[in-house]
Each structure stands twice: as structure tokens, then as C-alpha cells.
Design an enzyme around this catalytic site. Sequence first.
Site, PDB file in Angstrom:
ATOM      1  N   ASN A 104     -15.443  12.563 -29.144  1.00  0.00           N
ATOM      2  CA  ASN A 104     -16.127  11.634 -28.231  1.00  0.00           C
ATOM      3  C   ASN A 104     -15.932  10.179 -28.602  1.00  0.00           C
ATOM      4  O   ASN A 104     -16.317   9.297 -27.857  1.00  0.00           O
ATOM      5  CB  ASN A 104     -17.631  11.958 -28.180  1.00  0.00           C
ATOM      6  CG  ASN A 104     -18.295  11.857 -29.533  1.00  0.00           C
ATOM      7  OD1 ASN A 104     -17.636  12.041 -30.564  1.00  0.00           O
ATOM      8  ND2 ASN A 104     -19.568  11.564 -29.552  1.00  0.00           N
ATOM      9  N   ALA A 128     -60.010  -4.123 -46.777  1.00  0.00           N
ATOM     10  CA  ALA A 128     -58.604  -3.822 -47.086  1.00  0.00           C
ATOM     11  C   ALA A 128     -57.997  -4.938 -47.926  1.00  0.00           C
ATOM     12  O   ALA A 128     -56.820  -5.260 -47.811  1.00  0.00           O
ATOM     13  CB  ALA A 128     -57.816  -3.641 -45.797  1.00  0.00           C
ATOM     14  N   ALA A 129     -58.849  -5.535 -48.766  1.00  0.00           N
ATOM     15  CA  ALA A 129     -58.373  -6.691 -49.528  1.00  0.00           C
ATOM     16  C   ALA A 129     -57.871  -6.317 -50.919  1.00  0.00           C
ATOM     17  O   ALA A 129     -57.434  -7.170 -51.675  1.00  0.00           O
ATOM     18  CB  ALA A 129     -59.492  -7.732 -49.635  1.00  0.00           C
ATOM     19  N   ASP A 167     -58.776   2.055 -48.110  1.00  0.00           N
ATOM     20  CA  ASP A 167     -58.123   2.958 -49.076  1.00  0.00           C
ATOM     21  C   ASP A 167     -58.899   4.268 -49.253  1.00  0.00           C
ATOM     22  O   ASP A 167     -58.678   4.991 -50.214  1.00  0.00           O
ATOM     23  CB  ASP A 167     -57.912   2.256 -50.419  1.00  0.00           C
ATOM     24  CG  ASP A 167     -59.204   1.738 -51.026  1.00  0.00           C
ATOM     25  OD1 ASP A 167     -60.268   1.884 -50.395  1.00  0.00           O
ATOM     26  OD2 ASP A 167     -59.152   1.174 -52.141  1.00  0.00           O
ATOM     27  N   ALA A 220     -15.677  29.174 -31.870  1.00  0.00           N
ATOM     28  CA  ALA A 220     -15.938  28.624 -33.198  1.00  0.00           C
ATOM     29  C   ALA A 220     -15.037  27.434 -33.507  1.00  0.00           C
ATOM     30  O   ALA A 220     -13.858  27.418 -33.159  1.00  0.00           O
ATOM     31  CB  ALA A 220     -15.722  29.710 -34.250  1.00  0.00           C
ATOM     32  N   THR A 279     -67.448  -6.732 -53.574  1.00  0.00           N
ATOM     33  CA  THR A 279     -67.568  -6.080 -52.265  1.00  0.00           C
ATOM     34  C   THR A 279     -68.525  -6.830 -51.327  1.00  0.00           C
ATOM     35  O   THR A 279     -68.285  -6.876 -50.118  1.00  0.00           O
ATOM     36  CB  THR A 279     -68.049  -4.614 -52.419  1.00  0.00           C
ATOM     37  OG1 THR A 279     -69.201  -4.599 -53.288  1.00  0.00           O
ATOM     38  CG2 THR A 279     -66.974  -3.735 -53.028  1.00  0.00           C
ATOM     39  N   ASN A 328     -72.824   6.556 -54.826  1.00  0.00           N
ATOM     40  CA  ASN A 328     -72.596   5.733 -53.646  1.00  0.00           C
ATOM     41  C   ASN A 328     -71.128   5.831 -53.255  1.00  0.00           C
ATOM     42  O   ASN A 328     -70.247   5.507 -54.050  1.00  0.00           O
ATOM     43  CB  ASN A 328     -72.950   4.275 -53.994  1.00  0.00           C
ATOM     44  CG  ASN A 328     -72.563   3.307 -52.894  1.00  0.00           C
ATOM     45  OD1 ASN A 328     -72.643   3.631 -51.716  1.00  0.00           O
ATOM     46  ND2 ASN A 328     -72.144   2.102 -53.294  1.00  0.00           N
ATOM     47  N   ARG A 383     -52.287  -0.638 -59.319  1.00  0.00           N
ATOM     48  CA  ARG A 383     -51.900   0.636 -59.943  1.00  0.00           C
ATOM     49  C   ARG A 383     -50.954   1.477 -59.096  1.00  0.00           C
ATOM     50  O   ARG A 383     -50.433   2.489 -59.552  1.00  0.00           O
ATOM     51  CB  ARG A 383     -53.166   1.447 -60.298  1.00  0.00           C
ATOM     52  CG  ARG A 383     -53.852   0.941 -61.547  1.00  0.00           C
ATOM     53  CD  ARG A 383     -55.162   1.663 -61.766  1.00  0.00           C
ATOM     54  NE  ARG A 383     -56.209   1.170 -60.871  1.00  0.00           N
ATOM     55  CZ  ARG A 383     -57.365   1.798 -60.658  1.00  0.00           C
ATOM     56  NH1 ARG A 383     -57.608   2.964 -61.243  1.00  0.00           N
ATOM     57  NH2 ARG A 383     -58.269   1.272 -59.858  1.00  0.00           N
ATOM     58  N   LYS A 424     -25.257  16.421 -30.066  1.00  0.00           N
ATOM     59  CA  LYS A 424     -25.811  15.075 -29.926  1.00  0.00           C
ATOM     60  C   LYS A 424     -25.740  14.612 -28.485  1.00  0.00           C
ATOM     61  O   LYS A 424     -24.689  14.746 -27.855  1.00  0.00           O
ATOM     62  CB  LYS A 424     -25.013  14.098 -30.808  1.00  0.00           C
ATOM     63  CG  LYS A 424     -25.628  12.712 -30.874  1.00  0.00           C
ATOM     64  CD  LYS A 424     -24.603  11.585 -30.946  1.00  0.00           C
ATOM     65  CE  LYS A 424     -23.985  11.323 -29.587  1.00  0.00           C
ATOM     66  NZ  LYS A 424     -23.193  10.073 -29.543  1.00  0.00           N
TER      67      LYS A 424
HETATM   68  C1  UD1 Z   1     -67.786   0.251 -55.305  1.00  0.00           C
HETATM   69  C2  UD1 Z   1     -69.302   0.276 -55.256  1.00  0.00           C
HETATM   70  C3  UD1 Z   1     -69.798   1.534 -55.953  1.00  0.00           C
HETATM   71  C4  UD1 Z   1     -69.204   2.769 -55.325  1.00  0.00           C
HETATM   72  C5  UD1 Z   1     -67.687   2.670 -55.305  1.00  0.00           C
HETATM   73  C6  UD1 Z   1     -67.123   3.802 -54.491  1.00  0.00           C
HETATM   74  C7  UD1 Z   1     -69.968  -2.051 -55.267  1.00  0.00           C
HETATM   75  C8  UD1 Z   1     -70.503  -3.167 -56.075  1.00  0.00           C
HETATM   76  N1  UD1 Z   1     -69.779  -0.898 -55.895  1.00  0.00           N
HETATM   77  O1  UD1 Z   1     -67.418   0.151 -56.663  1.00  0.00           O
HETATM   78  O2  UD1 Z   1     -71.218   1.605 -55.907  1.00  0.00           O
HETATM   79  O3  UD1 Z   1     -69.613   3.919 -56.058  1.00  0.00           O
HETATM   80  O4  UD1 Z   1     -67.259   1.422 -54.693  1.00  0.00           O
HETATM   81  O5  UD1 Z   1     -65.741   3.799 -54.635  1.00  0.00           O
HETATM   82  O6  UD1 Z   1     -69.774  -2.197 -54.083  1.00  0.00           O
HETATM   83  N2  UD1 Z   1     -62.852  -4.962 -52.315  1.00  0.00           N
HETATM   84  C9  UD1 Z   1     -62.482  -6.084 -51.640  1.00  0.00           C
HETATM   85  N3  UD1 Z   1     -62.750  -7.300 -52.132  1.00  0.00           N
HETATM   86  C10 UD1 Z   1     -63.427  -7.450 -53.318  1.00  0.00           C
HETATM   87  C11 UD1 Z   1     -63.792  -6.288 -54.016  1.00  0.00           C
HETATM   88  C12 UD1 Z   1     -63.503  -5.057 -53.493  1.00  0.00           C
HETATM   89  O7  UD1 Z   1     -61.876  -5.972 -50.559  1.00  0.00           O
HETATM   90  O8  UD1 Z   1     -63.656  -8.589 -53.708  1.00  0.00           O
HETATM   91  C13 UD1 Z   1     -62.538  -3.645 -51.750  1.00  0.00           C
HETATM   92  C14 UD1 Z   1     -61.539  -2.886 -52.619  1.00  0.00           C
HETATM   93  O9  UD1 Z   1     -60.218  -3.138 -52.214  1.00  0.00           O
HETATM   94  C15 UD1 Z   1     -61.935  -1.454 -52.381  1.00  0.00           C
HETATM   95  C16 UD1 Z   1     -63.421  -1.519 -52.153  1.00  0.00           C
HETATM   96  O10 UD1 Z   1     -63.702  -2.848 -51.759  1.00  0.00           O
HETATM   97  O11 UD1 Z   1     -61.325  -0.941 -51.234  1.00  0.00           O
HETATM   98  C17 UD1 Z   1     -64.242  -1.133 -53.353  1.00  0.00           C
HETATM   99  O12 UD1 Z   1     -63.926  -2.026 -54.406  1.00  0.00           O
HETATM  100  P1  UD1 Z   1     -63.870  -1.554 -55.897  1.00  0.00           P
HETATM  101  O13 UD1 Z   1     -63.643  -2.706 -56.771  1.00  0.00           O
HETATM  102  O14 UD1 Z   1     -62.985  -0.383 -56.018  1.00  0.00           O
HETATM  103  O15 UD1 Z   1     -65.386  -1.082 -56.070  1.00  0.00           O
HETATM  104  P2  UD1 Z   1     -65.947  -0.195 -57.226  1.00  0.00           P
HETATM  105  O16 UD1 Z   1     -66.096  -1.019 -58.438  1.00  0.00           O
HETATM  106  O17 UD1 Z   1     -65.194   1.050 -57.308  1.00  0.00           O
END
Ligand code: UD1
Length: 461
Positions: A392, A13-14, A106, A386, A83, A175, A19, A357
Site C-alpha cells: 500500500n 493538589a498542592a 492524591d 497465506a 492543610t 482522621n 517521594r 490496518k
Molecule cells: C493530614 C491530617 C491528618 C490526617 C492525614 C490523612 C492535618 C493537619 N493533618 O496529615 O490528621 O490523618 O492528613 O492523610 O491536616 N497539602 C497541601 N498544602 C499544604 C499541606 C498539605 O496541599 O500546605 C496537601 C498535601 O498535598 C496532601 C494533603 O494536603 O494531599 C495532606 O497533607 P499531608 O502533609 O500529607 O498531611 P498529613 O501530615 O499526612
Amino acid sequence: MTVEVPLSVVVLAAGQGTRMKSDLPKVLHCIAGQPLVEHVIKDALALKASDIHVVYGHGGEQVQNALSAYDLIWAQQTERLGTGHAVEQALPAIPDDHLILLLYGDVPLITVATLKRLITVSVTEAGNDALALLTAKLSDPTGYGRIVRDNDGNIQAIVEQKDATESQLTITEINTGMLAVKGKLLKKWINKLDNNNAQGEFYLTDIVGMAAKDGVPITSANPTEISEIEGVNNKRQLAGLERAFQLRQAHQLMESGLTLLDPARFDLRGELIIGRDVSIDINAVLEGQIVLGDGVTIGPNAVLKNVSIGSGTQVHANCVLEDSVVGSDCDIGPYARLRPQTTLADKVKVGNFVEIKKSTIAEASKVNHLSYVGDTTMGSNVNIGAGTITCNYDGANKHQTVIGNNVFVGSGTQLVAPITIADGATIGAGSTITKDAVANKLTLTRPKQLSVDNWQRPIKK
Ligand code: UD1
Ligand code: MG
């Protein structure tokens, strides 16, 4: 194979959610009135996770405050390095023998049923630990990491869009990011990640190639619906998933017997419990805990928040009911408003442009037109004419009105509280009642009627 090892859920959730163009951290935006990340945490609870880890970054304090009701383990990711790096932050607190289930704050609509299938394939038929990936086939896989399989269909690697070759880009199996794997294996692989790739990030997905090399089986499961794996990056996607979630709830409720005149115009932001033969017309907004007894009908454009309605009651068009209890066989609206702490017994009628109320109304009493009843206890078989209002509020304090049984209040009356109207009393129309009215008598206040001689209507100049 059933998996019975302790489960640690990690929720990423980082994300900043740039956007979303909002001051609120992305994962706190709501679907069905509940933050995105809370949907995911509820799934983790339903899976009986032994611990839930949330990796937070931007807006960490706000996220922690919003989720203070849950028992969570927090891991901060101070720099957004990918990630793999994000997951790494949670690992020190997770024992090696736990199964780790990775979810995303998300990606709110993932279902417990799908996650159970994913967990199931984290152990092979032969009983070996596997790396279980949640994958999906998309007609347009653009942007996602692609699942690379060998000729026998075994998963070999995940390659990110930006690192993929022309031929890898034609792969439609993607993925989703969600996976399940033993703590010991994940820790080992995470330690070996590098950021030698097109984005200069520590890709979690590189663990797949490592698993293949180590001879660890790589298995996959699929979601039932694509909405389960969709993420929220902007307000358009948020609205899209809101509709998907609402439709999912509507379908479940219809399967349990609810009649919805249009499931596309139904919004439930909470929990709805229904009896048999309940019908809800279009544009209903239901919030909190809602209980609708057998045969209840709800008219169009109803707003119901934390209400319980007894069997056979009809709520007509355009009513707003909040924190109220309504008995059986009542008739409410059109255009009625029940405000908090209102209790109606059976067979009560509340008509158009009536506001009630913090009041209790006993059986078969009627407030049919244009009235305000506040801070009142009303007996049974009362008729409120009516335009009657309870006064009150004296500008500083609220006062009580007590109305007995079988009272008749004539139209256009003001009952100035504190005041008691005893059983069987009749109040003459147009009265301003400031003193208690005795039982079984006619009470009224009325200036003498007079006709003015020599008076002329003004004439337009
Ligand atoms: C990632 C996957 C991709 C997959 C896609 C699905 C990797 C390298 N790639 O890509 O294979 O198809 O998700 O949506 O994992 N986040 C962090 N910290 C970070 C980076 C990301 O918390 O440093 C969180 C983001 O907030 C998000 C999630 O990880 O919730 C995915 O990050 P995002 O950058 O959207 O990954 P994608 O490039 O879409
Ligand atoms: Mg990215």
C-alpha cells in the site's frame, strides 16, 4: 436527613510528591490510565457539585493542562504552610451557604457512596449544621491524626501524631482528612488557625476543637474499604492502589455477569460494556471504550483498545486490537493484530500473524495466515492465501486496494496498490499483481520454472 444545599468541592493538589522521584506532579500519576486527581474530580461531578476548586502548587501548569477538559476553579498555594492554609486559598471563591466537601488529589479511590454518607451527616437529625468527618479505624494508626472522643463518644478534637500524648497515640480511630462543613463555619474557623504546633503548620484539623467549643455538632462517617482513604506518596503505594482499583472493577463486572478467569490478572483502563456470557481469560489489558457482545470470548494476553466486538466472536490468545469494529461470529487470532480503522463484518476469520490496518472486510471472508492487509476494501466470501500482502505504500504515499466478492488470492501474492481485483477473480499463487484483475478469471504473474543442469550445492570448506 437529605442535604440539598449547593455543594462546593475543594480538592487539595498542592503536594510536591518528592517521594515519587518523578518530573510529573504527583496528582498526575495514573491509576487505570487516569490521573489520580481526575478520579477525585469525577467523584465531585457524580455528586453534582456546583463548583470544583483545585488548590495547586508544584507543577501547577502541568496539572491545569491535564485537566483542561473540566470546568474547575483554580487556587494557588504558593507556600506550603499546612492543610489549613491550603484550604484557605480556595475559600474566597466559595459562598457561605454552600456545603464544602474537602477531598485530596492524591487519595483517588474514595467512592461516591461513602461521600454521600459523609454529606448526609453534615446535617444532624435535628436539622442543625454539623462538622462531618470521614474517620476510620486502623489496626496501625501510625502517622495519622487521631480522633479524640469524650466519654459519651462525642468528637472533641483531632490530634496529630507528632503532637499526641502517649495515651492519645493508642487511639485507633484516625482522621482521613476528608470532611464536609458549611462554608460560613469553615471560613470562621480557618481565620483563627495558628501554627503553634510540632510542625509549625496551619493544621486544618484544629477546626475540630473550635467546633467543639462553639457547640457545633461533630459527626462522622466511615469508608467501606480502607483503600478508599489511602493516599499515594510513592510508586509502591501507587501500584498497591492500582491493584485495589482493578480488583474493585473486576468485582463489579463479575457481579454483572462477566466471567474473568482470574480477576487478579485483569486490567481495565477505561469503560467496558458487556453482553451476557462474556468470558475473558488472564492478562487482558483493556483501554478506552470496549464493547463485548453476548458470548464473546477473549483469550489470554489480549490487548484491546477502543474496540467493539459483536456477539459470538472469539478472540484467541495474544491478539492486539485497536480502534476497530468487529462483527458477530468472527474468529480472530491467535496472534492477530487489528490496527486503527479496521472494520470486520460478521463471520470474518483473521488468523495468526495477520495484520490489518484501515481496512473493511465484508462477511465471511478469511485472511488466515501471515498476511498484511492495509488500506483495503474487501468484499464477502474472499479467501486470502497465506503470506499475501497489500503493497500500500510507495515510499511517499498510501494507496488503496479494492477486492470484490468471492475473490480467491493464492498464497504468497503481492497486490501492488492502487489496484482492483474484481468479483470472482482468482489470483495464482506467488503473483505480483500490478494491474487490475478482471472478474471471474484466473490472473497470475509467474516466471517460467527451470531446472539448472550441472549445478552443485556448495560444500563446507
Ligand atoms: C493530614 C491530617 C491528618 C490526617 C492525614 C490523612 C492535618 C493537619 N493533618 O496529615 O490528621 O490523618 O492528613 O492523610 O491536616 N497539602 C497541601 N498544602 C499544604 C499541606 C498539605 O496541599 O500546605 C496537601 C498535601 O498535598 C496532601 C494533603 O494536603 O494531599 C495532606 O497533607 P499531608 O502533609 O500529607 O498531611 P498529613 O501530615 O499526612
Ligand atoms: Mg504532613
